[in-house]
Design an enzyme around this catalytic site. Sequence first.
Site, PDB file in Angstrom:
ATOM      1  N   VAL A  53     -44.442 -10.009 -21.976  1.00  0.00           N
ATOM      2  CA  VAL A  53     -44.741 -11.280 -22.632  1.00  0.00           C
ATOM      3  C   VAL A  53     -45.833 -12.021 -21.862  1.00  0.00           C
ATOM      4  O   VAL A  53     -45.823 -12.075 -20.628  1.00  0.00           O
ATOM      5  CB  VAL A  53     -43.463 -12.148 -22.710  1.00  0.00           C
ATOM      6  CG1 VAL A  53     -43.767 -13.476 -23.388  1.00  0.00           C
ATOM      7  CG2 VAL A  53     -42.365 -11.391 -23.437  1.00  0.00           C
ATOM      8  N   ASP A  54     -46.813 -12.564 -22.597  1.00  0.00           N
ATOM      9  CA  ASP A  54     -47.893 -13.380 -22.023  1.00  0.00           C
ATOM     10  C   ASP A  54     -48.830 -12.595 -21.113  1.00  0.00           C
ATOM     11  O   ASP A  54     -49.469 -13.169 -20.231  1.00  0.00           O
ATOM     12  CB  ASP A  54     -47.330 -14.587 -21.257  1.00  0.00           C
ATOM     13  CG  ASP A  54     -46.643 -15.582 -22.174  1.00  0.00           C
ATOM     14  OD1 ASP A  54     -47.076 -15.684 -23.338  1.00  0.00           O
ATOM     15  OD2 ASP A  54     -45.685 -16.232 -21.727  1.00  0.00           O
TER      16      ASP A  54
ATOM     17  N   ASP B  77     -50.777  -4.420 -32.892  1.00  0.00           N
ATOM     18  CA  ASP B  77     -50.402  -5.445 -31.907  1.00  0.00           C
ATOM     19  C   ASP B  77     -48.898  -5.624 -31.984  1.00  0.00           C
ATOM     20  O   ASP B  77     -48.364  -6.060 -33.010  1.00  0.00           O
ATOM     21  CB  ASP B  77     -51.119  -6.755 -32.234  1.00  0.00           C
ATOM     22  CG  ASP B  77     -50.761  -7.867 -31.261  1.00  0.00           C
ATOM     23  OD1 ASP B  77     -50.242  -7.554 -30.172  1.00  0.00           O
ATOM     24  OD2 ASP B  77     -50.996  -9.041 -31.589  1.00  0.00           O
TER      25      ASP B  77
ATOM     26  N   PRO C 143     -45.088  -7.038 -30.249  1.00  0.00           N
ATOM     27  CA  PRO C 143     -44.539  -8.059 -29.358  1.00  0.00           C
ATOM     28  C   PRO C 143     -44.148  -7.475 -28.010  1.00  0.00           C
ATOM     29  O   PRO C 143     -43.805  -6.295 -27.887  1.00  0.00           O
ATOM     30  CB  PRO C 143     -43.295  -8.558 -30.107  1.00  0.00           C
ATOM     31  CG  PRO C 143     -43.487  -8.110 -31.512  1.00  0.00           C
ATOM     32  CD  PRO C 143     -44.292  -6.859 -31.456  1.00  0.00           C
TER      33      PRO C 143
ATOM     34  N   ASP D 247     -59.303 -12.950 -13.286  1.00  0.00           N
ATOM     35  CA  ASP D 247     -59.931 -14.211 -12.851  1.00  0.00           C
ATOM     36  C   ASP D 247     -58.935 -15.119 -12.138  1.00  0.00           C
ATOM     37  O   ASP D 247     -59.317 -15.957 -11.323  1.00  0.00           O
ATOM     38  CB  ASP D 247     -60.543 -14.933 -14.052  1.00  0.00           C
ATOM     39  CG  ASP D 247     -59.523 -15.185 -15.161  1.00  0.00           C
ATOM     40  OD1 ASP D 247     -58.759 -14.243 -15.480  1.00  0.00           O
ATOM     41  OD2 ASP D 247     -59.492 -16.303 -15.705  1.00  0.00           O
TER      42      ASP D 247
ATOM     43  N   SER E 252      -3.126  -2.200 -41.806  1.00  0.00           N
ATOM     44  CA  SER E 252      -1.828  -1.774 -41.280  1.00  0.00           C
ATOM     45  C   SER E 252      -0.756  -2.690 -41.850  1.00  0.00           C
ATOM     46  O   SER E 252      -0.891  -3.913 -41.881  1.00  0.00           O
ATOM     47  CB  SER E 252      -1.837  -1.879 -39.751  1.00  0.00           C
ATOM     48  OG  SER E 252      -0.581  -1.552 -39.221  1.00  0.00           O
ATOM     49  N   GLY E 253       0.329  -2.099 -42.344  1.00  0.00           N
ATOM     50  CA  GLY E 253       1.398  -2.884 -42.937  1.00  0.00           C
ATOM     51  C   GLY E 253       1.211  -3.175 -44.410  1.00  0.00           C
ATOM     52  O   GLY E 253       2.016  -3.890 -45.014  1.00  0.00           O
TER      53      GLY E 253
ATOM     54  N   SER F 156      -8.715   3.613 -42.420  1.00  0.00           N
ATOM     55  CA  SER F 156     -10.135   3.954 -42.681  1.00  0.00           C
ATOM     56  C   SER F 156     -10.939   2.683 -42.964  1.00  0.00           C
ATOM     57  O   SER F 156     -11.354   2.448 -44.092  1.00  0.00           O
ATOM     58  CB  SER F 156     -10.255   4.943 -43.845  1.00  0.00           C
ATOM     59  OG  SER F 156      -9.472   4.592 -44.951  1.00  0.00           O
TER      60      SER F 156
END
Length: 633
Positions: free
Chosen positions: A33-34, A110, A112, A168, A469-470, A541
């Site tokens: 980043v940056d 380009d 990210p 720079d 279940s149940g 399931s």
Amino acid sequence: MPRQSELIAEDIEQYLERHARKSMLRFITCGSVDDGKSTLIGRMLYESKMLFDDQLTALEKDSRKVGTQGDGLDFALLVDGLAAEREQGITIDVAYRYFTTERRKFVVADTPGHEQYTRNMVTGASTADLAVILVDARKGVLAQTRRHSFLASLLGIRHVVLAVNKLDLVGYSQEVFERISGEYAEFAAEIGLSDVVAIPLSAYVGDNLTERSDNTPWWTGPTLMDHLESVEIEDEAGSGPFRMPVQWVNRPHLDFRGFSGRIVGGAVRVGERVRVLPSGRESTVARIVTMDGDLQEAIAGQSVTITLTDEIDISRGDVLAGADSPPDTADQFEGHVVWMSEHEMLPERPYLCQIGTMTVQARITRPKYKINVNTLEKTATSTLVLNEIGMCNISFDRRVPFDAYTENRETGGFILIDRITNATVGAGMLTHALRRSHNIHWQTVDIDAEARTRLNGHRSQVVWLTGLSGSGKSTIANEVERRLYALGCHTYLLDGDNIRHGLGRDLGFTPADRVENIRRVTEVARLMADAGLIVLASFISPFRAERNAAREAIGEGLFCEVHVDTPLGVAEQRDPKGLYKKARQGVLENFTGVDSPYEAPESPELRIDTTTTSPAEAADQIIEHLRRRRVIA
């Protein structure tokens, strides 16, 4: 004497003709980043626009006309626009930019820099020839630098520019540049990147972008644009054997039957023998048809329609290949998988897989290992999560033609798609077919399912009861089997708890284990149905994907889904096994309805509300449904 407008039109045509002959370089910019990716791209677009204006100063009024001829010239996005886009944090997808110079055309992806968008980097790199990896001179080589470099290598990019940017801000220090480039060179050698060119830059100022900067008198290497314009890219696909996945069968009239697609490897000529995969049938190329007329030869990158001298059954997804150098075919592979979904990869879950122009069903077994892209360490794992990379075994539901990804990206790369959401969840690169893929074959038998059905006196069927279940699944299934037995039917009851004592005794209740449990049950139920039985399968399931996979594996006409629908509160009140109580106390983890989801069927054949229907009445409904389906008399 020709008029000025005629001169302008002639010059435009000459420019477009010269432009069309230029080679194209596809490259990707990536980094942390940056690090300055957007600024760099903006500067390149700006400089290419200035060059464009210098070349056509007499045609300024017509420059927009030149830029709209389908050449991919895009001068709208300059430095300020890209910087604003970055600052607003909206660059989360791959942005493709197009520009040209006097010597070459360029397509730049380009991507990210954030780690969570590694999937976007994979997308951009999959078609790139070169990667420009930016490093902030103040920060040096970071984890994202290593991640993107490893992915570039994995995805077949062999040319890398290490752009040491923002020089720079460190006083144009040669020492800083050489330290960073030396550290990166060591890492690049470890991951197999041999063609690495390091360039000192300041994208913001423009140092060493198009002209060598006075601020780095110690630098004698190329500028970035010099290198991009001159780097020689090996056309691996073009120099390889002929490959053309069939996109569609073109038959505008009875006298013409052609097979259309883009050539992704090698070349083909009229009169050459070709082989169709996976069938293996051979024929001879009769014509190579394009919108601009017939060709005697076509090469990688061209979209064509090929006709053959013989009538052969060919469908979308088949591959036309050179008869003397066809690809292998297999249904089980080893390959790298980059996981792109926020939901973890579940081993043995069925996904849709697109490879070439073919769509198949694929399952990933438990990964052999995952790779730490920062240390290159390989560690054992049972699944993959977002942005992780693993070496896996992959199983397809049919044999497909393929090449190793290192030999051909198009026939060796694939994507995985979630069957429910249709979202892309992974990308993969095949390395080789598993040996067992060639050693295992279907054995022909004389007694088939139809014969067993006649012997039994009724049709086979899988009645799949799903619910919390149940909810009463086992009670209802038991009552249905008791009645079918009384009618003289051949049956078997597969119950979730009973299966856990044997076939699934090594499995827990994590999502991955639940997927594997249902996969095993599905295979058993399928075999029992093939044997002519009426199978009652009583399982929670919880996931739609696995129930849908069971339906497909067993067969639409042989599968009946019954949703035993009981509200969670009612099921918890019943709690015949005390499981809800344990789950609420935190003793039992991954319990469906409490800390693990239940995905109710969207369109079951039967829905039974157990708050208003007794087990006997539920059994009546199922028996009646089997009669309507003519499973029983």
